[in-house]
Design a protein around this motif. Structure first.
Motif, PDB file in Angstrom:
ATOM      1  N   LYS A   1       0.951   2.439   0.685  1.00 19.40           N
ATOM      2  CA  LYS A   1      -0.442   2.114   0.386  1.00 19.40           C
ATOM      3  C   LYS A   1      -0.891   2.831  -0.886  1.00 19.40           C
ATOM      4  CE  LYS A   1      -1.504   5.392   4.047  1.00 19.40           C
ATOM      5  NZ  LYS A   1      -1.879   5.464   5.469  1.00 19.40           N
TER       6      LYS A   1
ATOM      7  N   GLU B   1     -13.035  -5.023  -9.914  1.00 20.37           N
ATOM      8  CA  GLU B   1     -11.792  -5.102 -10.686  1.00 20.37           C
ATOM      9  C   GLU B   1     -11.875  -6.097 -11.843  1.00 20.37           C
ATOM     10  OE1 GLU B   1      -8.329  -5.347  -8.167  1.00 20.37           O
ATOM     11  OE2 GLU B   1      -8.485  -3.178  -7.805  1.00 20.37           O
TER      12      GLU B   1
ATOM     13  N   LYS C   1      -7.189   3.677  -4.957  1.00 27.13           N
ATOM     14  CA  LYS C   1      -7.722   3.373  -6.280  1.00 27.13           C
ATOM     15  C   LYS C   1      -9.113   3.994  -6.409  1.00 27.13           C
ATOM     16  CE  LYS C   1      -5.465  -1.194  -6.186  1.00 27.13           C
ATOM     17  NZ  LYS C   1      -5.678  -2.662  -6.285  1.00 27.13           N
TER      18      LYS C   1
ATOM     19  N   ARG D   1     -13.240  -6.455   0.570  1.00 22.80           N
ATOM     20  CA  ARG D   1     -12.417  -6.968  -0.520  1.00 22.80           C
ATOM     21  C   ARG D   1     -13.261  -7.672  -1.579  1.00 22.80           C
ATOM     22  NH1 ARG D   1      -6.938  -5.786  -1.682  1.00 22.80           N
ATOM     23  NH2 ARG D   1      -7.190  -6.293  -3.876  1.00 22.80           N
TER      24      ARG D   1
ATOM     25  N   PHE E   1     -11.136   2.662  -3.232  1.00 21.76           N
ATOM     26  CA  PHE E   1     -10.639   1.638  -2.307  1.00 21.76           C
ATOM     27  C   PHE E   1      -9.205   1.978  -1.932  1.00 21.76           C
ATOM     28  CE2 PHE E   1      -8.299  -2.458  -1.781  1.00 21.76           C
ATOM     29  CZ  PHE E   1      -8.878  -2.843  -0.571  1.00 21.76           C
TER      30      PHE E   1
ATOM     31  N   ASP F   1      -5.911   0.464  -0.636  1.00 22.26           N
ATOM     32  CA  ASP F   1      -5.256  -0.831  -0.475  1.00 22.26           C
ATOM     33  C   ASP F   1      -4.134  -0.701   0.552  1.00 22.26           C
ATOM     34  OD1 ASP F   1      -4.082  -3.309  -0.669  1.00 22.26           O
ATOM     35  OD2 ASP F   1      -4.302  -3.424  -2.855  1.00 22.26           O
TER      36      ASP F   1
ATOM     37  N   THR G   1      -2.641  -3.254   1.954  1.00 22.15           N
ATOM     38  CA  THR G   1      -1.722  -4.402   1.892  1.00 22.15           C
ATOM     39  C   THR G   1      -0.434  -4.046   1.159  1.00 22.15           C
ATOM     40  OG1 THR G   1      -2.640  -5.265  -0.191  1.00 22.15           O
ATOM     41  CG2 THR G   1      -3.701  -5.960   1.874  1.00 22.15           C
ATOM     42  N   LEU G   2      -0.452  -2.916   0.445  1.00 20.62           N
ATOM     43  CA  LEU G   2       0.734  -2.486  -0.297  1.00 20.62           C
ATOM     44  C   LEU G   2       1.552  -1.515   0.538  1.00 20.62           C
ATOM     45  CD1 LEU G   2      -0.925  -1.847  -3.774  1.00 20.62           C
ATOM     46  CD2 LEU G   2       0.246  -3.911  -3.011  1.00 20.62           C
TER      47      LEU G   2
ATOM     48  N   VAL H   1     -14.344  -5.147  -4.021  1.00 22.81           N
ATOM     49  CA  VAL H   1     -13.206  -4.739  -4.846  1.00 22.81           C
ATOM     50  C   VAL H   1     -12.943  -5.764  -5.946  1.00 22.81           C
ATOM     51  CG1 VAL H   1     -10.715  -4.288  -4.853  1.00 22.81           C
ATOM     52  CG2 VAL H   1     -12.145  -3.405  -3.006  1.00 22.81           C
ATOM     53  N   ASP H   2     -12.917  -7.032  -5.567  1.00 23.51           N
ATOM     54  CA  ASP H   2     -12.671  -8.096  -6.557  1.00 23.51           C
ATOM     55  C   ASP H   2     -13.744  -8.078  -7.642  1.00 23.51           C
ATOM     56  OD1 ASP H   2     -10.473  -8.839  -5.079  1.00 23.51           O
ATOM     57  OD2 ASP H   2     -11.473 -10.509  -4.062  1.00 23.51           O
TER      58      ASP H   2
END
Length: 578
Positions: free
Chosen positions: A470, A567, A473, A560, A462, A464, A466-467, A563-564
């Motif tokens: 970026k 994780e 992962k 997402r 994935f 990310d 939003t960071l 991903v959730d």
């Protein structure tokens, strides 16, 4: 038609591929020129049908998003028959796409097209003829251990059924069950509603018919990896069931239980003892011929992201050949595999000039991935170059980006001979491809195997966004017994992972490495997840409508919610040194 006649017809279409392609496009446009989707692009073109060059200038390249509103209207039954949206042919049902990077699969409309049926018939019959030519049918050993799952079918608001393309022959009203008579399992197992229970019963029926199994079939290689995983964990119960002649009480579907009891034909103590003696050794290498002594082949798709399962499958298969599949998509047939004995890295497909109208968008594995915005037709491709496949189908897709990257490796007569490379990146922001990830995981696996005998069973990734910078992962699942390690071994695993960070980065492709050097992306993060995490994800996807028959774990996650889900199952996370 005989097998020789079918193969001769396929051969003939490849000799004048360009002519057949132009005739295919002409047939499609003669039939479909009046549909709403094409009208908006072909206004002002008086000649009907338009020629190929005019069609490609007037109609833009498209993706699923360009059709989704039309598809949703059709699914809801909001169709004006005087103004068809995508096809003038009758809508029969919808197929699920096999993509799994999002939680819910796409809906692919299936129209009653005679031209498409003819092309599809030739492709599927040609595939069957190639198999029969290699392995002529035997009367004494004629059963196929075929892991078929009818899947639960959904119904749209407009009353249309939704199913996997591969299960349409089972669910269509005119199902001819005689085509499944060679299957070692009864129809009640195929029609069951619990995939794990169906898999168990398929395996139990296959063991009962062990001396009569000629071949083992499943759509995708991962399906057989799951089967043999089930065998490793449930062999004692399977032997008990054979011994008493009744399936485990876990099998709660009455119709399925009763049908399996009929297949078992009472207690089978001698067979149970033989299989128990084989499995007690827990030597799973070459298990196929040990359990099914007369089996001649295994057949499944092993190309693309499924290539990761091939080495494990070969370990189970031993000397039994693993045959490759064909290049058939939910939208249309694309190519046929004439040499099915080749391993995935040498699998080639001959493009079928009458299956659809094909175009090719040049592609490169570099920083941009883009070579040209202009497509070439079947006569313009060059050996050694990569392309994204564009299709215009008999069933409502026009200049549609199929999402597959292929490499042209040569020509069969005048038809391109291609190898499947990977799924195309979905957006310019993506920094790695499926192929990059496979190479990185292969490196991971070699490091872990050499250091501490840890086996990677599944993985995904994935990005990310939003960071800032970026972050990429990667989620890895290892074989269950590998997780029963003392704490110092877990620490050793972390040390090994951290120590190979730069080498892993080198495997992730030019685009990742350029952005890494610029500081646009942080060092790679690897998370080890609990055993069974990807099986749980598979079950969640099936509950959300994904067909069990076609499910493949996503290598690049773009949702997402997925991903959730993953994780929550992380055991340890390791930031790798860049």
């Amino acid at each position: 038609m005989t097998d020789e006649e079918i193969l001769r017809m396929l051969e003939d279409t490849t000799k004048e591929a360009s002519r057949h392609q132009l005739e295919t496009l002409r047939s499609i446009l003669e039939r479909q020129a009046g549909v709403l989707y094409l009208r908006s692009h072909l206004q002002g073109h008086d000649e009907q049908p338009v020629d190929a060059a005019s069609f490609r200038r007037a109609v833009p390249l498209s993706s699923y998003d360009d059709y989704v509103d039309h598809i949703n209207r059709m699914a809801d039954g909001l169709v004006d028959h005087d103004l068809p949206l995508l096809s003038v042919d009758t809508l029969l049902c919808f197929f699920y796409s096999s993509g799994t990077s999002a939680m819910k699969p796409k809906l692919i409309p299936y129209f009653d097209s005679k031209l498409s049926k003819a092309a599809s018939f030739m492709a599927h019959q040609g595939s069957a003829s190639i198999l029969r030519r290699l392995f002529p049918p035997r009367t004494s050993v004629s059963k196929i251990l075929w892991f078929l799952y009818a899947d639960n079918i959904a119904t749209t608001k407009g009353g249309f059924k939704v199913m996997a393309a591969s299960t349409y022959p089972i669910h269509s009203g005119a199902t001819n069950w005689s085509q499944f008579l060679s299957c070692s399992s009864p129809r009640e197992v195929i029609l069951g509603s619990n995939v794990v229970h169906q898999m168990y019963c398929h395996l139990l029926c296959g063991l009962r018919n062990s001396d009569f199994i000629d071949g083992i079939r499943v759509p995708y290689a991962i399906g057989l990896i799951k089967v043999f995983g089930l065998l490793e964990s449930k062999w004692k119960q399977l032997c008990d069931d054979l011994e008493c002649g009744v399936p485990s009480l876990e099998i709660s579907d009455v119709a399925m239980r009763d049908s399996v009891i009929d297949v078992l034909g009472g207690p089978q103590p001698e067979l149970s003892r033989r299989i128990r003696a084989i499995c007690e050794d827990k030597n799973w290498g070459g298990i196929v011929s040990k359990l099914w002594p007369n089996v001649r082949f295994i057949r499944c798709i092993t190309t693309g992201s499924l290539a990761q399962y091939y080495p494990k499958l070969k370990q189970y298969a031993g000397e039994v050949p693993v045959l490759g599949g064909d290049y058939f998509a939910s939208e249309c047939c694309v190519g046929i595999n004439m040499d099915i004995t080749q391993p995935p890295e040498r699998t080639r497909f001959i493009l079928l000039p009458t299956a659809a109208y094909f175009e090719f968008l040049p592609f490169a594995l570099d920083v941009t991935n883009v070579v040209s915005e202009e497509t070439v037709d079947i006569s313009g491709v060059e050996a050694g170059k990569m392309y994204e496949v564009i299709v215009t189908t008999y069933r409502g897709f026009y200049r549609y980006r199929l999402g597959d990257i292929v490499r042209v490796v040569g020509f069969y007569n005048s038809s391109p001979l291609v190898e499947f490379v990977m799924r195309a990146p979905k957006a310019p922001s993506e920094v790695v491809t499926e192929k990059d990830l496979l190479l990185a995981i292969e490196y991971f696996q070699s490091m872990l195997r050499n250091a501490m005998a840890v086996e990677i069973t599944e993985f995904s990734s994935f990005l990310d966004l939003t960071l800032s910078p970026k972050l990429l992962k990667v989620y890895i699942e290892v074989k269950e017994e590998c997780m029963f390690l003392p704490e110092e071994k877990i620490e050793e695993l972390v040390v090994i992972l951290k120590g190979c960070g730069s080498s892993i980065g080198d495997s992730l492709g030019d685009k990742y490495n350029v952005q890494r050097k610029r500081g646009e992306i942080d060092p790679l993060v690897v998370s080890i997840v609990k055993p069974g995490s990807f099986d749980a994800l598979s079950q969640l996807a099936i509950e959300n409508g994904a067909p069990a028959t076609q499910y493949k774990p996503p290598k690049i996650i773009r949702n997402r919610q997925i991903v959730d889900f993953i994780e929550k199952r992380i055991l340890v996370t390791v930031p790798l040194d860049g």
